[in-house]
Design a protein around this motif. Structure first.
Motif, PDB file in Angstrom:
ATOM      1  N   MET A   1       0.851  -1.193   0.000  1.00  0.00           N
ATOM      2  CA  MET A   1       0.000   0.000   0.000  1.00  0.00           C
ATOM      3  C   MET A   1       0.883   1.238   0.000  1.00  0.00           C
ATOM      4  O   MET A   1       1.772   1.380   0.830  1.00  0.00           O
ATOM      5  N   LEU A   2       0.647   2.129  -0.951  1.00  0.00           N
ATOM      6  CA  LEU A   2       1.399   3.363  -1.046  1.00  0.00           C
ATOM      7  C   LEU A   2       0.788   4.412  -0.140  1.00  0.00           C
ATOM      8  O   LEU A   2      -0.432   4.532  -0.028  1.00  0.00           O
ATOM      9  N   ILE A   3       1.648   5.199   0.518  1.00  0.00           N
ATOM     10  CA  ILE A   3       1.216   6.246   1.436  1.00  0.00           C
ATOM     11  C   ILE A   3       1.743   7.577   0.942  1.00  0.00           C
ATOM     12  O   ILE A   3       2.888   7.686   0.487  1.00  0.00           O
ATOM     13  N   TYR A   4       0.901   8.603   1.048  1.00  0.00           N
ATOM     14  CA  TYR A   4       1.282   9.954   0.647  1.00  0.00           C
ATOM     15  C   TYR A   4       0.997  10.887   1.819  1.00  0.00           C
ATOM     16  O   TYR A   4      -0.004  10.731   2.523  1.00  0.00           O
ATOM     17  N   CYS A   5       1.883  11.874   2.003  1.00  0.00           N
ATOM     18  CA  CYS A   5       1.786  12.780   3.147  1.00  0.00           C
ATOM     19  C   CYS A   5       1.572  14.207   2.666  1.00  0.00           C
ATOM     20  O   CYS A   5       2.226  14.668   1.717  1.00  0.00           O
ATOM     21  N   GLY A   6       0.666  14.907   3.332  1.00  0.00           N
ATOM     22  CA  GLY A   6       0.446  16.327   3.078  1.00  0.00           C
ATOM     23  C   GLY A   6       0.570  17.107   4.378  1.00  0.00           C
ATOM     24  O   GLY A   6       0.073  16.650   5.415  1.00  0.00           O
ATOM     25  N   ILE A   7       1.239  18.237   4.336  1.00  0.00           N
ATOM     26  CA  ILE A   7       1.464  19.049   5.537  1.00  0.00           C
ATOM     27  C   ILE A   7       0.994  20.472   5.259  1.00  0.00           C
ATOM     28  O   ILE A   7       1.480  21.130   4.335  1.00  0.00           O
ATOM     29  N   ASP A   8       0.020  20.921   6.053  1.00  0.00           N
ATOM     30  CA  ASP A   8      -0.398  22.317   5.987  1.00  0.00           C
ATOM     31  C   ASP A   8       0.499  23.114   6.933  1.00  0.00           C
ATOM     32  O   ASP A   8       0.401  23.005   8.146  1.00  0.00           O
ATOM     33  N   TRP A   9       1.360  23.928   6.349  1.00  0.00           N
ATOM     34  CA  TRP A   9       2.393  24.647   7.107  1.00  0.00           C
ATOM     35  C   TRP A   9       1.812  25.909   7.705  1.00  0.00           C
ATOM     36  O   TRP A   9       1.022  26.625   7.095  1.00  0.00           O
ATOM     37  N   ALA A  10       2.210  26.203   8.948  1.00  0.00           N
ATOM     38  CA  ALA A  10       1.872  27.454   9.618  1.00  0.00           C
ATOM     39  C   ALA A  10       3.084  27.909  10.419  1.00  0.00           C
ATOM     40  O   ALA A  10       4.122  27.238  10.440  1.00  0.00           O
ATOM     41  N   GLU A  11       2.961  29.042  11.080  1.00  0.00           N
ATOM     42  CA  GLU A  11       4.125  29.603  11.777  1.00  0.00           C
ATOM     43  C   GLU A  11       4.484  28.817  13.028  1.00  0.00           C
ATOM     44  O   GLU A  11       5.665  28.595  13.317  1.00  0.00           O
ATOM     45  N   ARG A  12       3.491  28.378  13.784  1.00  0.00           N
ATOM     46  CA  ARG A  12       3.766  27.726  15.065  1.00  0.00           C
ATOM     47  C   ARG A  12       3.376  26.252  15.092  1.00  0.00           C
ATOM     48  O   ARG A  12       3.979  25.476  15.818  1.00  0.00           O
ATOM     49  N   THR A  13       2.349  25.877  14.350  1.00  0.00           N
ATOM     50  CA  THR A  13       1.891  24.490  14.333  1.00  0.00           C
ATOM     51  C   THR A  13       1.624  24.061  12.896  1.00  0.00           C
ATOM     52  O   THR A  13       1.445  24.900  12.003  1.00  0.00           O
ATOM     53  N   HIS A  14       1.601  22.743  12.675  1.00  0.00           N
ATOM     54  CA  HIS A  14       1.367  22.189  11.347  1.00  0.00           C
ATOM     55  C   HIS A  14       0.365  21.043  11.460  1.00  0.00           C
ATOM     56  O   HIS A  14       0.362  20.307  12.454  1.00  0.00           O
ATOM     57  N   ASP A  15      -0.450  20.896  10.422  1.00  0.00           N
ATOM     58  CA  ASP A  15      -1.376  19.768  10.338  1.00  0.00           C
ATOM     59  C   ASP A  15      -0.849  18.774   9.316  1.00  0.00           C
ATOM     60  O   ASP A  15      -0.449  19.164   8.205  1.00  0.00           O
ATOM     61  N   VAL A  16      -0.856  17.494   9.683  1.00  0.00           N
ATOM     62  CA  VAL A  16      -0.311  16.425   8.861  1.00  0.00           C
ATOM     63  C   VAL A  16      -1.434  15.457   8.524  1.00  0.00           C
ATOM     64  O   VAL A  16      -2.256  15.116   9.390  1.00  0.00           O
ATOM     65  N   ALA A  17      -1.477  15.013   7.266  1.00  0.00           N
ATOM     66  CA  ALA A  17      -2.455  14.021   6.823  1.00  0.00           C
ATOM     67  C   ALA A  17      -1.753  12.972   5.977  1.00  0.00           C
ATOM     68  O   ALA A  17      -0.919  13.311   5.130  1.00  0.00           O
ATOM     69  N   LEU A  18      -2.079  11.695   6.212  1.00  0.00           N
ATOM     70  CA  LEU A  18      -1.560  10.573   5.430  1.00  0.00           C
ATOM     71  C   LEU A  18      -2.727   9.879   4.750  1.00  0.00           C
ATOM     72  O   LEU A  18      -3.731   9.565   5.390  1.00  0.00           O
ATOM     73  N   VAL A  19      -2.605   9.667   3.448  1.00  0.00           N
ATOM     74  CA  VAL A  19      -3.633   8.944   2.695  1.00  0.00           C
ATOM     75  C   VAL A  19      -2.979   7.777   1.977  1.00  0.00           C
ATOM     76  O   VAL A  19      -1.780   7.803   1.673  1.00  0.00           O
ATOM     77  N   ASP A  20      -3.799   6.729   1.711  1.00  0.00           N
ATOM     78  CA  ASP A  20      -3.274   5.589   0.972  1.00  0.00           C
ATOM     79  C   ASP A  20      -3.529   5.782  -0.517  1.00  0.00           C
ATOM     80  O   ASP A  20      -3.996   6.842  -0.963  1.00  0.00           O
ATOM     81  N   ASP A  21      -3.252   4.752  -1.315  1.00  0.00           N
ATOM     82  CA  ASP A  21      -3.323   4.883  -2.759  1.00  0.00           C
ATOM     83  C   ASP A  21      -4.735   4.938  -3.305  1.00  0.00           C
ATOM     84  O   ASP A  21      -4.925   5.166  -4.506  1.00  0.00           O
ATOM     85  N   VAL A  22      -5.757   4.745  -2.466  1.00  0.00           N
ATOM     86  CA  VAL A  22      -7.139   4.892  -2.915  1.00  0.00           C
ATOM     87  C   VAL A  22      -7.791   6.137  -2.334  1.00  0.00           C
ATOM     88  O   VAL A  22      -8.983   6.367  -2.518  1.00  0.00           O
ATOM     89  N   GLY A  23      -7.030   6.950  -1.585  1.00  0.00           N
ATOM     90  CA  GLY A  23      -7.526   8.205  -1.069  1.00  0.00           C
ATOM     91  C   GLY A  23      -8.102   8.151   0.319  1.00  0.00           C
ATOM     92  O   GLY A  23      -8.688   9.144   0.781  1.00  0.00           O
ATOM     93  N   THR A  24      -7.943   7.024   1.019  1.00  0.00           N
ATOM     94  CA  THR A  24      -8.474   6.905   2.371  1.00  0.00           C
ATOM     95  C   THR A  24      -7.528   7.575   3.357  1.00  0.00           C
ATOM     96  O   THR A  24      -6.306   7.351   3.321  1.00  0.00           O
ATOM     97  N   LEU A  25      -8.075   8.399   4.236  1.00  0.00           N
ATOM     98  CA  LEU A  25      -7.266   9.036   5.268  1.00  0.00           C
ATOM     99  C   LEU A  25      -6.898   7.987   6.313  1.00  0.00           C
ATOM    100  O   LEU A  25      -7.765   7.428   6.993  1.00  0.00           O
ATOM    101  N   VAL A  26      -5.606   7.712   6.436  1.00  0.00           N
ATOM    102  CA  VAL A  26      -5.164   6.668   7.361  1.00  0.00           C
ATOM    103  C   VAL A  26      -4.624   7.246   8.657  1.00  0.00           C
ATOM    104  O   VAL A  26      -4.588   6.542   9.681  1.00  0.00           O
ATOM    105  N   ALA A  27      -4.205   8.512   8.664  1.00  0.00           N
ATOM    106  CA  ALA A  27      -3.692   9.113   9.894  1.00  0.00           C
ATOM    107  C   ALA A  27      -3.657  10.620   9.730  1.00  0.00           C
ATOM    108  O   ALA A  27      -3.520  11.143   8.615  1.00  0.00           O
TER     109      ALA A  27
END
Length: 414
Positions: A1-27
């Motif tokens: 299963m392939l995993i892709y990571c997206g990070i919404d960058w901000a000055e003090r905190t960041h939000d992280v999302a991991l999705v698999d190869d079918v688009g399901t949010l895994v973490a």
């Protein structure tokens, strides 16, 4: 299963999302912008299969900062997604135009899942190339800031002190020269300049570092200051003089910063293996060559061919066609720093290379190009030659770069 990571960058905190190869949010995680937060992120990636051999690709909306440097360790591909492009992708998931930081992280992860082939990862430049980029860009910013302050000072002097502008008009770089700054510091108003003595002018020129022609220059300056000029009321003139001194202090600091950064570039740039090749091109000195290297980097896989580099620099034209309408224009979306360096490079090459000058004249005479268009075409050609030389580790060859035409060979034979 392939995993892709997206990070919404901000000055003090960041939000992280991991999705698999079918688009399901895994973490998903909310991390802080410090060492503890970076460790949480790396542990999260490792938990979902991130290894040194097969790292999880990451999408983020910035290309700099400590977080990006932490992610770039090893072989991981980091994609800096333009915020405008991310906003367009957001509309694919919701038409209500709702927005949240966790949602943006999810959008960035899905960008890699669906269109990673359409985005370019951050180049794998060496540490030396990245250090040169920092210094070259800082020196360029300092030079622009210096010129901006000089323009502000000139505009202020036109309001109450035209004698100073007339006195400094003869010098190259005008108000940025040490002599001009020393004189303005000594006589900030026309009233004080009218009482200026020759020993005072001579001392000011010597403090500025002048070695030759001091007496003649001092006499010229005294005559310029003693000419008949219009004056502001004394109180207003004194106030403008105080404003000028404050602006002069900023200009002095900007000049010192630009000179120090230029010296740093002079020390670091020659250490790079590509420096010898870059400096072999006509019109490229240490400062301008460092700016070119700073923008193209030393990752030879960054551009698939010379056309990609030319488009990145804004040197090649772009075609816009729709139905029966078609137009060929210059590029607006480009690397502005590299494009600016290319304009200076092409201009300087006209006096350093006979082939470059002949190419420029041919574009002006036979193709009816304006000056800027001819220089852009010359920059386009020089950039292609630079790509070839860097890829094949060869120095610039004037005859190979600009082979003489049949007319020139016939004239030489005659």
């Amino acid at each position: 299963m392939l995993i892709y990571c997206g990070i919404d960058w901000a000055e003090r905190t960041h939000d992280v999302a991991l999705v698999d190869d079918v688009g399901t949010l895994v973490a998903k995680r909310h991390i802080t912008d410090d060492a503890a937060g970076y460790k949480v992120l790396l542990d999260l990636l490792a938990e979902y299969g991130d290894t040194e051999e097969n790292p999880i690709p990451v999408a983020i909306e910035t290309s700099r900062g400590l977080l990006v440097d932490v992610l770039r360790t090893g072989k991981r591909s980091v994609f800096a997604i333009n915020p405008l492009a991310a906003a367009r992708y957001r509309d694919r998931h919701a038409v209500s135009r709702k927005k949240s930081d966790p949602g943006d992280a999810l959008v960035l992860a899905n960008i890699l899942r669906t269109d990673m082939h359409a985005h370019r990862p951050l180049p794998d430049d060496s540490d030396l190339a990245r250090a040169i980029a920092v210094l070259a860009r800082a020196q360029q910013d300092a030079a622009w800031n210096r010129q901006q302050l000089a323009n502000q000072l000139r505009s202020l002097l036109r309001e109450y002190y035209p004698a100073a502008l007339a006195a400094c008009a003869k010098w190259d770089n005008g108000l940025c020269r040490p002599e001009a700054r020393e004189l303005l510091k000594l006589v900030p108003t026309p009233a004080r300049a009218a009482r200026l003595t020759r020993p005072q002018v001579t001392a000011a020129l010597k403090r500025a570092g002048r070695k030759r022609g001091i007496e003649a220059e001092a006499e010229r300056l005294r005559e310029a200051f003693r000419q008949d000029w219009a004056h502001q009321p004394p109180l207003v003139e004194d106030a403008l003089g105080r404003q000028m001194l404050a602006l002069l202090g900023q200009l002095t600091a900007a000049c010192a910063a630009a000179d120090e950064l230029a010296q740093a570039v002079e020390e670091v740039f020659p250490q790079h293996p590509d420096a010898e090749i870059i400096l072999s091109f006509p019109g490229l000195g240490t400062q301008l060559g460092a700016r070119v290297l700073a923008e193209i980097g030393d990752d030879r896989t960054r551009f698939a061919d010379a056309c990609g580099l030319k488009a990145y620099a804004g040197a090649s034209p772009i075609t816009r066609a729709s139905g029966k309408k078609s137009s060929i224009t210059r590029r607006w979306v480009k690397n502005d720093r590299l494009n600016h360096a290319g304009y200076l490079w092409a201009f300087a090459s006209l006096t350093a290379s006979m082939g470059a000058k002949a190419h420029y004249r041919r574009r002006r005479d036979k193709h009816s190009d304006w000056h800027a268009a001819a220089q852009r075409n010359l920059f386009n050609r020089l950039l292609g030659q630079l790509y070839h030389c860097l890829k094949n580790r060869r120095l610039f060859d004037e005859f190979a770069a600009f082979p003489p035409s049949g007319e020139a060979l016939g004239a030489a034979a005659a």
